[in-house]
Design a protein around this motif. Sequence first.
Motif, PDB file in Angstrom:
ATOM      1  N   VAL A   1      11.067  -1.306  -1.199  1.00 19.40           N
ATOM      2  CA  VAL A   1       9.662  -1.304  -1.589  1.00 19.40           C
ATOM      3  C   VAL A   1       9.175  -2.725  -1.870  1.00 19.40           C
ATOM      4  O   VAL A   1       9.960  -3.665  -2.019  1.00 19.40           O
ATOM      5  CB  VAL A   1       9.438  -0.441  -2.856  1.00 19.40           C
ATOM      6  N   ALA A   2       7.864  -2.870  -1.951  1.00 18.73           N
ATOM      7  CA  ALA A   2       7.260  -4.146  -2.324  1.00 18.73           C
ATOM      8  C   ALA A   2       7.418  -4.372  -3.829  1.00 18.73           C
ATOM      9  O   ALA A   2       7.595  -3.427  -4.598  1.00 18.73           O
ATOM     10  CB  ALA A   2       5.788  -4.160  -1.927  1.00 18.73           C
TER      11      ALA A   2
ATOM     12  N   GLY B   1       8.755  -3.351  -9.513  1.00 19.13           N
ATOM     13  CA  GLY B   1       9.007  -4.783  -9.529  1.00 19.13           C
ATOM     14  C   GLY B   1      10.359  -5.142  -8.935  1.00 19.13           C
ATOM     15  O   GLY B   1      10.650  -6.315  -8.709  1.00 19.13           O
ATOM     16  N   THR B   2      11.185  -4.118  -8.655  1.00 18.63           N
ATOM     17  CA  THR B   2      12.448  -4.318  -7.940  1.00 18.63           C
ATOM     18  C   THR B   2      12.317  -3.670  -6.561  1.00 18.63           C
ATOM     19  O   THR B   2      11.277  -3.099  -6.231  1.00 18.63           O
ATOM     20  CB  THR B   2      13.628  -3.683  -8.704  1.00 18.63           C
ATOM     21  N   ASP B   3      13.406  -3.724  -5.772  1.00 14.26           N
ATOM     22  CA  ASP B   3      13.300  -3.152  -4.427  1.00 14.26           C
ATOM     23  C   ASP B   3      13.613  -1.658  -4.373  1.00 14.26           C
ATOM     24  O   ASP B   3      13.588  -1.050  -3.299  1.00 14.26           O
ATOM     25  CB  ASP B   3      14.175  -3.919  -3.429  1.00 14.26           C
ATOM     26  N   THR B   4      13.883  -1.039  -5.537  1.00 20.37           N
ATOM     27  CA  THR B   4      14.095   0.407  -5.591  1.00 20.37           C
ATOM     28  C   THR B   4      13.335   0.974  -6.788  1.00 20.37           C
ATOM     29  O   THR B   4      13.493   0.499  -7.917  1.00 20.37           O
ATOM     30  CB  THR B   4      15.588   0.750  -5.724  1.00 20.37           C
TER      31      THR B   4
ATOM     32  N   GLY C   1       0.809  -1.213   0.000  1.00 21.09           N
ATOM     33  CA  GLY C   1       0.000   0.000   0.000  1.00 21.09           C
ATOM     34  C   GLY C   1       0.839   1.258   0.000  1.00 21.09           C
ATOM     35  O   GLY C   1       0.592   2.200  -0.772  1.00 21.09           O
ATOM     36  N   ALA C   2       1.855   1.305   0.858  1.00 15.26           N
ATOM     37  CA  ALA C   2       2.699   2.496   0.932  1.00 15.26           C
ATOM     38  C   ALA C   2       3.511   2.674  -0.351  1.00 15.26           C
ATOM     39  O   ALA C   2       3.693   3.801  -0.825  1.00 15.26           O
ATOM     40  CB  ALA C   2       3.621   2.400   2.144  1.00 15.26           C
ATOM     41  N   THR C   3       3.990   1.569  -0.916  1.00 18.94           N
ATOM     42  CA  THR C   3       4.744   1.657  -2.167  1.00 18.94           C
ATOM     43  C   THR C   3       3.893   2.297  -3.262  1.00 18.94           C
ATOM     44  O   THR C   3       4.326   3.222  -3.947  1.00 18.94           O
ATOM     45  CB  THR C   3       5.213   0.260  -2.620  1.00 18.94           C
TER      46      THR C   3
END
Length: 420
Positions: free
Chosen positions: A188-189, A212-215, A167-169
Amino acid sequence: MKKEVIKVRGGRTLTGEVDISGAKNSAVALIPASLMASEGEVILEGLPEISDVDTLMSLLNDLNIDTDLEDTTLKINAENAQNMPLSNNKVQSLRASYYMMGAMLARFKKCVIGLPGGCPLGPRPIDQHIKGFEALGAKVTNEYGAMYLEAEKLTGAKIFFDVVSVGATINLMVAASQAEGKTILENVAKEPEIVDVASLLNKMGANIKGAGTDTIKIYGVDKLRGTRHNIIPDRIEAGTYMIAGAIKGKNYRVNNIIPTHMESLTSKLQEIGVEIEEGDDYVVLSHPKTYKPVSLKTQVYPGFATDLQQPITPLLFLTDGVSKITETIYPARFRHVDELRRLSANIEKKSGTALIYPSELQGADVYASDLRAGACLLLSGLIANGVTTIHNVEHIDRGYSDIVRKLEELGADIWRETIE
């Protein structure tokens, strides 16, 4: 007082094909994001026919935004949108109403919105959302049960999430798309629904990289415009029907899926012993003669989805040993356990885990406490002796498009009734 229930008579073999609808968890973010188009019309295709979509359309209408839904295609024209407080019971009826915060803050630079509701899964704070909005320059206050957000302007920032939050992402990605400068979101998700929302925003004119990645990096733009977007298939609905096929399926096909989104479930079903044939956009399942017990742990994507923890539980009653579920996302997500015991299930829960023992289920009256618990009880009815009556079906209707008809066409003995 009259209300609707779903009744299931267990024992039927399921066969045939079922088509999966668009993703609920995408739809509830795509619809709010569409209000940011100050020019032209956003057309969303392939939406699920669920009550959450109706609620979000009503919230847009409250902002003087024109919506036109025909079958599964929604047209949204937000050119004449007006900023109005959203502090009513509509907001409280679904958790995803918080996506209105990021979209309204980006479009209007201020908003008033009631605290979100949705399924009661224990504490699900929005502190990471607030932290992010404040980092972008917004002032956030909570007054009389409503959130007040305001910013003279939004400015890009580097934001590290303390916990991975879908949600936050999405909320910060949406808000930052019209912030000045560059925003970097870290930790991030990675869920497919995040990629889907980023895809829509980029089509609208945003500049988002790394979903789709963590950044994720967002380069702010001045204006967003209308576009056309086809929503991804619902991996949780797909998983629910795959589990139904594992329970009672024979030459049972699930269409309109993205197999890579289903890998954590597919591998677990194969571990249990289910036969699965995978195609480009479908799977074919048949239930095995014997089921092997398993241990599973919910994880953020691409791990085993928390939303499938409850639906997979009925399958585990069929195994020849003790299975274990560990819930790491929402440790309180076991409210379905007491209802399963009404069906004569042998199941124990303790501090975020459940032990599932082989059980012969018996039909009874049960009550859905939330969306996925409702799916769990419905699937349990497929294997229970006699008739299972599921109450509080409004929870199920929030996230599953026409589930009674779909299961009936697969061969289930299932129907709706209105009772006193």
